[in-house]
Design a protein around this motif. Sequence first.
Motif, PDB file in Angstrom:
ATOM      1  N   GLY A 111       0.615  -1.446   0.068  1.00 48.64           N
ATOM      2  CA  GLY A 111      -0.006  -0.001   0.084  1.00 48.64           C
ATOM      3  C   GLY A 111       0.784   1.233  -0.078  1.00 48.64           C
ATOM      4  N   ALA A 112       2.178   1.368   0.205  1.00 48.29           N
ATOM      5  CA  ALA A 112       2.986   2.463   0.268  1.00 48.29           C
ATOM      6  C   ALA A 112       3.227   2.995  -0.966  1.00 48.29           C
ATOM      7  N   VAL A 113       3.360   2.023  -2.178  1.00 45.83           N
ATOM      8  CA  VAL A 113       4.005   2.559  -3.522  1.00 45.83           C
ATOM      9  C   VAL A 113       2.628   2.408  -4.477  1.00 45.83           C
ATOM     10  N   LYS A 114       2.670   3.499  -5.258  1.00 43.27           N
ATOM     11  CA  LYS A 114       1.672   3.545  -6.349  1.00 43.27           C
ATOM     12  C   LYS A 114       2.205   3.415  -7.511  1.00 43.27           C
ATOM     13  N   ALA A 115       3.542   3.203  -7.843  1.00 45.01           N
ATOM     14  CA  ALA A 115       3.663   2.712  -9.198  1.00 45.01           C
ATOM     15  C   ALA A 115       5.298   2.265  -8.926  1.00 45.01           C
ATOM     16  N   VAL A 116       5.625   1.203  -9.777  1.00 42.91           N
ATOM     17  CA  VAL A 116       6.875   0.697  -9.732  1.00 42.91           C
ATOM     18  C   VAL A 116       7.557   0.868 -11.163  1.00 42.91           C
ATOM     19  N   LYS A 117       8.896   1.405 -11.190  1.00 42.30           N
ATOM     20  CA  LYS A 117       9.395   1.639 -12.712  1.00 42.30           C
ATOM     21  C   LYS A 117      10.556   0.686 -12.478  1.00 42.30           C
ATOM     22  N   ALA A 118      10.534  -0.063 -13.403  1.00 42.66           N
ATOM     23  CA  ALA A 118      11.819  -0.937 -13.565  1.00 42.66           C
ATOM     24  C   ALA A 118      12.143  -1.014 -15.193  1.00 42.66           C
ATOM     25  N   GLU A 119      13.343  -0.895 -15.371  1.00 40.02           N
ATOM     26  CA  GLU A 119      13.889  -0.572 -16.940  1.00 40.02           C
ATOM     27  C   GLU A 119      15.122  -1.326 -17.334  1.00 40.02           C
ATOM     28  N   VAL A 120      15.345  -1.970 -18.420  1.00 36.68           N
ATOM     29  CA  VAL A 120      16.588  -2.509 -18.770  1.00 36.68           C
ATOM     30  C   VAL A 120      16.957  -1.425 -19.519  1.00 36.68           C
ATOM     31  N   VAL A 121      18.603  -1.404 -19.364  1.00 34.56           N
ATOM     32  CA  VAL A 121      19.310  -0.216 -20.107  1.00 34.56           C
ATOM     33  C   VAL A 121      20.158  -1.048 -21.232  1.00 34.56           C
ATOM     34  N   TYR A 122      19.899  -0.656 -22.440  1.00 35.11           N
ATOM     35  CA  TYR A 122      21.167  -1.186 -23.581  1.00 35.11           C
ATOM     36  C   TYR A 122      22.078  -0.283 -24.053  1.00 35.11           C
ATOM     37  N   GLU A 123      23.096  -0.752 -24.426  1.00 36.39           N
ATOM     38  CA  GLU A 123      24.228   0.117 -24.665  1.00 36.39           C
ATOM     39  C   GLU A 123      24.294   1.316 -25.594  1.00 36.39           C
ATOM     40  N   ASN A 124      23.339   1.420 -26.465  1.00 34.71           N
ATOM     41  CA  ASN A 124      22.913   2.563 -27.254  1.00 34.71           C
ATOM     42  C   ASN A 124      21.751   3.392 -26.715  1.00 34.71           C
ATOM     43  N   ASP A 125      21.170   3.113 -25.575  1.00 33.68           N
ATOM     44  CA  ASP A 125      20.440   4.186 -24.860  1.00 33.68           C
ATOM     45  C   ASP A 125      21.030   5.316 -24.388  1.00 33.68           C
ATOM     46  N   ARG A 148      23.479  -4.323 -26.877  1.00 37.32           N
ATOM     47  CA  ARG A 148      23.217  -5.341 -25.846  1.00 37.32           C
ATOM     48  C   ARG A 148      22.816  -4.872 -24.493  1.00 37.32           C
ATOM     49  N   ILE A 149      22.465  -5.491 -23.559  1.00 36.77           N
ATOM     50  CA  ILE A 149      21.948  -5.214 -22.247  1.00 36.77           C
ATOM     51  C   ILE A 149      23.302  -4.786 -21.459  1.00 36.77           C
ATOM     52  N   VAL A 150      23.397  -3.433 -20.883  1.00 33.81           N
ATOM     53  CA  VAL A 150      24.505  -3.161 -20.181  1.00 33.81           C
ATOM     54  C   VAL A 150      23.934  -2.906 -18.775  1.00 33.81           C
ATOM     55  N   GLY A 151      22.806  -3.126 -18.279  1.00 33.46           N
ATOM     56  CA  GLY A 151      22.323  -2.798 -16.772  1.00 33.46           C
ATOM     57  C   GLY A 151      20.834  -2.598 -16.804  1.00 33.46           C
TER      58      GLY A 151
END
Length: 279
Positions: A111-125, A148-151
Amino acid sequence: MTENTVSNAVAVRDNGPEAIVRQHRDDLTLVLPTHVKGETWMRLATGALRRDENLRRTAARNPGSLMNALLECARLGHEPGTEAYYLVPFGNEVQGIEGYRGIVERIYRAGAVKAVKAEVVYENDHFEYHPGMDRPEHKPDYFGDRGRIVGAYAYGVFQDGSTSKVVLINRAYIDKVKKESKGSDRASSPWVKWEEGMVLKTVARRLEPWVPTAVEWRNEPAPQPDSAPVLPAGDGPAAIAPAALEDDVDEGPIEAEFVDDEPSAGWPSAAQPGSGARA
């Protein structure tokens, strides 16, 4: 169908893993949170066994591992055989795997969090973040070659609009978790089939210590942390709302932590829960 065939089918039904699940109905439903209906949960558990013959055969060989997986599923308040909690045959045991959706759902339940943000970062982002920023600046080119995925990164947005700690993982951490995961180099491994989903689950695990989680839905929002910074209105990227979870693309089964526990009294003596890396 001959009388012999009918008798054999009845014997399988009455002595197979579904029968064991029904026999321990009280043990399993006792730990369910109140928002989960016991009858529905039991139907999903036995239905998962009927849908997957490989799972059923593994459960028949090692019913104790099935019971331990189902008990953990019930404790977490998830429905078995869904995107929140997978039942996966691995070698001679059934492993219970909490999916990315399951982790995010437990965060919303508190109940404390109204939204969760999670994203994969690619090398050209385009990606920028430093401790003075409330949230990362991430601009992916969804229609270009992202490399490729970097983080990855994740954070929660509290009910008052403030942001939780932003957690980040780099490629070295991803590779470490992958290496510690059993069978991660196999073609059937979720790390091979659904790498992005595995990375999202991994970073969601890292977020857990910094936001409240619960197995039970709370009617009132949980207390807000006093030190959380307040964000300007409209700042930050779009977040994942609870309703959006149902429309999210299924990332496939993804591995979670397994805890070695002794089987409950009266359960099959073959109960030997699996072990694996926490992603």
